[in-house]
Motif scaffolding. Structure first.
Motif, PDB file in Angstrom:
ATOM      1  N   LEU A 127       0.830  -1.209   0.000  1.00  0.00           N
ATOM      2  CA  LEU A 127       0.000   0.000   0.000  1.00  0.00           C
ATOM      3  C   LEU A 127       0.859   1.252   0.000  1.00  0.00           C
ATOM      4  O   LEU A 127       0.587   2.222  -0.722  1.00  0.00           O
ATOM      5  N   VAL A 128       1.915   1.264   0.828  1.00  0.00           N
ATOM      6  CA  VAL A 128       2.793   2.438   0.920  1.00  0.00           C
ATOM      7  C   VAL A 128       3.515   2.682  -0.392  1.00  0.00           C
ATOM      8  O   VAL A 128       3.742   3.822  -0.803  1.00  0.00           O
ATOM      9  N   VAL A 129       3.873   1.607  -1.081  1.00  0.00           N
ATOM     10  CA  VAL A 129       4.591   1.720  -2.350  1.00  0.00           C
ATOM     11  C   VAL A 129       3.634   1.890  -3.524  1.00  0.00           C
ATOM     12  O   VAL A 129       3.859   2.707  -4.418  1.00  0.00           O
ATOM     13  N   GLY A 130       2.540   1.128  -3.505  1.00  0.00           N
ATOM     14  CA  GLY A 130       1.662   1.061  -4.664  1.00  0.00           C
ATOM     15  C   GLY A 130       0.633   2.168  -4.774  1.00  0.00           C
ATOM     16  O   GLY A 130       0.326   2.617  -5.885  1.00  0.00           O
ATOM     17  N   LEU A 131       0.069   2.634  -3.654  1.00  0.00           N
ATOM     18  CA  LEU A 131      -0.952   3.683  -3.741  1.00  0.00           C
ATOM     19  C   LEU A 131      -0.406   4.996  -4.299  1.00  0.00           C
ATOM     20  O   LEU A 131      -1.084   5.641  -5.114  1.00  0.00           O
ATOM     21  N   PRO A 132       0.803   5.443  -3.905  1.00  0.00           N
ATOM     22  CA  PRO A 132       1.348   6.635  -4.568  1.00  0.00           C
ATOM     23  C   PRO A 132       1.531   6.435  -6.069  1.00  0.00           C
ATOM     24  O   PRO A 132       1.361   7.377  -6.857  1.00  0.00           O
ATOM     25  N   MET A 133       1.863   5.205  -6.466  1.00  0.00           N
ATOM     26  CA  MET A 133       2.023   4.906  -7.888  1.00  0.00           C
ATOM     27  C   MET A 133       0.701   5.062  -8.641  1.00  0.00           C
ATOM     28  O   MET A 133       0.635   5.748  -9.674  1.00  0.00           O
ATOM     29  N   VAL A 134      -0.380   4.464  -8.104  1.00  0.00           N
ATOM     30  CA  VAL A 134      -1.661   4.552  -8.811  1.00  0.00           C
ATOM     31  C   VAL A 134      -2.229   5.967  -8.730  1.00  0.00           C
ATOM     32  O   VAL A 134      -2.962   6.399  -9.629  1.00  0.00           O
ATOM     33  N   ALA A 135      -1.896   6.710  -7.673  1.00  0.00           N
ATOM     34  CA  ALA A 135      -2.329   8.108  -7.594  1.00  0.00           C
ATOM     35  C   ALA A 135      -1.680   8.926  -8.704  1.00  0.00           C
ATOM     36  O   ALA A 135      -2.343   9.730  -9.372  1.00  0.00           O
ATOM     37  N   GLY A 136      -0.383   8.716  -8.918  1.00  0.00           N
ATOM     38  CA  GLY A 136       0.310   9.416  -9.994  1.00  0.00           C
ATOM     39  C   GLY A 136      -0.257   9.071 -11.352  1.00  0.00           C
ATOM     40  O   GLY A 136      -0.495   9.956 -12.197  1.00  0.00           O
ATOM     41  N   LEU A 137      -0.508   7.788 -11.589  1.00  0.00           N
ATOM     42  CA  LEU A 137      -1.079   7.359 -12.866  1.00  0.00           C
ATOM     43  C   LEU A 137      -2.464   7.951 -13.079  1.00  0.00           C
ATOM     44  O   LEU A 137      -2.820   8.371 -14.185  1.00  0.00           O
ATOM     45  N   SER A 138      -3.270   7.991 -12.013  1.00  0.00           N
ATOM     46  CA  SER A 138      -4.631   8.496 -12.130  1.00  0.00           C
ATOM     47  C   SER A 138      -4.655   9.999 -12.405  1.00  0.00           C
ATOM     48  O   SER A 138      -5.445  10.474 -13.235  1.00  0.00           O
ATOM     49  N   VAL A 139      -3.799  10.749 -11.724  1.00  0.00           N
ATOM     50  CA  VAL A 139      -3.736  12.197 -11.956  1.00  0.00           C
ATOM     51  C   VAL A 139      -3.327  12.497 -13.395  1.00  0.00           C
ATOM     52  O   VAL A 139      -3.916  13.362 -14.057  1.00  0.00           O
TER      53      VAL A 139
END
Length: 453
Positions: free
Chosen positions: A144-156
């Protein structure tokens, strides 16, 4: 059949949207089929001439795909070349080195912002999730700590920042300046990604615990006998290739600063700066930087490009079906009625763009379809308002609305659930809330920017 007019048009539209939600979310009918059925049903219900219904739907589909299908295909090819060459891995290694293992969540957000530019969310996710798995194992941090920032960046990137195809669609519909849109989207998108990504991930990780064993993760982090033998492309070469279409589009939008309008050099810069040509040039360059320079031959490169297109067929069809739905809304007079109602109520085009996109997102599960349809509805309102709102900000407001609350009718929802090894409830608490944070913050920052400009 008598033609429906006035407020009844809006009532039928609301019924159609509810039907979309029920058929997709409850009965799990494929969105492509639902969009066709509901579009044709709405057209018949409001009394459109039967001989014009199919033509209207086909015209709306063709208008959408005529531009977007090329962008989707070229962006996917570029993403595939980046994956096969190890370019994404090179970016990850370099940024992790810069940020350090303790700040790896920041690194993953920036990786996603860069990698997500030329590709759709699902493609960027598949490219980066193996890196997230390995980083999580190496650092001992939760996925979660690694992956959620990743999907947030992709979504933005997906919803707000050109040259991503979804954002480009809104730029085209609102006749916005792409250079200004990119600048404003960075002002809005970066703080939004920071809050919804790294900061939210660190907080929600205290309350959501993932299972210790992740079957999918094990496939990516276990030693592979066929490990990569080729040297990774350099960071400079990788960054140059990925950002090349962005630079070309910026130069095209600023052509008047370099050469007088209507001259050959000016026309050439504008031609090169169109999204199709910029991405085409980047793909051709990637054949060298990610292809031949990495030891791939022509047959291998052709296989990469041909094989990757199969995965985007479904996305392309759904996007086209959403465009057809928008065509019915326009040709049936529904869009005109919404324009009339909105103008009488003195609604802000920014709020209307966000709200309409949010409704379609909840109904279809697709951010791109939401932007496609919302732009078709809101663009006439913005035009009738006489330039009260900057078109670049309309792009951001509509994009923000298109990202709200991903749930069970969104392919991305299930993709993240399965890869992260979460339950449906955990996915709603993490991914769905994250998307809503992006949507609300994106609108809020856009409204603040509108007050300043």
């Amino acid at each position: 059949m008598e033609t429906v007019q006035g407020g009844m048009l809006l009532i039928y539209t609301v019924i159609a949207v509810i039907a979309l939600v029920v058929m997709i979310a409850k009965f799990r009918i494929y969105p492509f089929l639902v969009l066709i059925i509901v579009s044709l049903g709405l057209a018949l219900a409001v009394g459109m001439p039967m001989e014009g219904i199919v033509k209207s739907y086909e015209a709306g589909t063709g208008k959408t795909l005529g531009h977007l299908a090329i962008v989707i295909a070229l962006g996917t090819m570029l993403g595939k070349m980046m994956a096969e060459s190890g370019g994404a891995e090179r970016i990850a290694i370099t940024l992790i080195k810069w940020f350090g293992e303790k700040n790896v969540h920041w690194a993953m957000m920036f990786i996603a912002l860069i990698v997500g530019l030329p590709v759709f969310f699902e493609v960027g996710f598949v490219l980066l999730i193996p890196i997230a798995f390995n980083i999580a194992k190496k650092t001992g941090k939760s996925l979660l700590v690694v992956g959620l920032p990743m999907v947030a960046g992709l979504s933005v990137v997906h919803g707000l920042i050109p040259p991503h195809p979804a954002a480009l669609l809104a730029v085209q519909a609102y006749h916005a300046d792409i250079g200004k849109t990119i600048a404003y989207s960075l002002v809005v998108g970066i703080p939004t990604a920071i809050i919804a990504g790294p900061l939210y991930a660190l907080w929600i990780n205290k309350y959501v615990k993932l299972p210790e064993h992740n079957v999918l993760a094990a496939q990516f982090v276990e030693p592979d006998s066929n490990a990569r033998t080729r040297e990774l492309p350099s960071f400079r070469i990788t960054l140059f290739t990925i950002l090349l279409p962005v630079f070309l589009m910026l130069i095209g939008s600023w052509a008047d600063l370099f050469f007088a309008p209507k001259t050959f050099p000016n026309d050439l810069l504008r031609f090169i700066g169109t999204s199709d040509i910029a991405l085409l040039i980047a793909v051709l360059v990637s054949f060298i930087t990610f292809g031949t320079m990495q030891g791939f031959n022509r047959e291998q490169i052709e296989k990469f490009c041909g094989g990757c297109l199969a995965s985007i067929a479904g996305i392309t069809l759904i996007v086209g079906a959403g465009g057809g739905f928008g065509g019915i809304l326009r040709d049936s007079g529904i869009s005109d009625q919404i324009v009339s109602t909105a103008l009488q109520a003195n609604l802000s085009p920014l709020l209307l763009g966000w709200f309409v996109a949010a409704l379609i997102r909840l109904a279809t599960g697709s951010a791109t379809v939401a932007m496609t349809t919302a732009c078709g509805i809101v663009a006439p309102i913005a035009s009738a308002a006489g330039g009260v709102v900057r078109p670049e900000l309309l792009v951001l407001a509509t994009g923000s609305g298109s990202l709200i609350f991903s749930h069970v009718n969104d392919a991305g929802f299930w993709l993240i659930k399965e890869y992260f090894g979460m339950t449906v409830g955990q996915t709603l608490k993490t991914w769905s809330v994250l998307e809503t944070i992006i949507s609300v913050l994106g609108l809020s920052f856009t409204l603040l920017l509108s007050a300043v400009l």
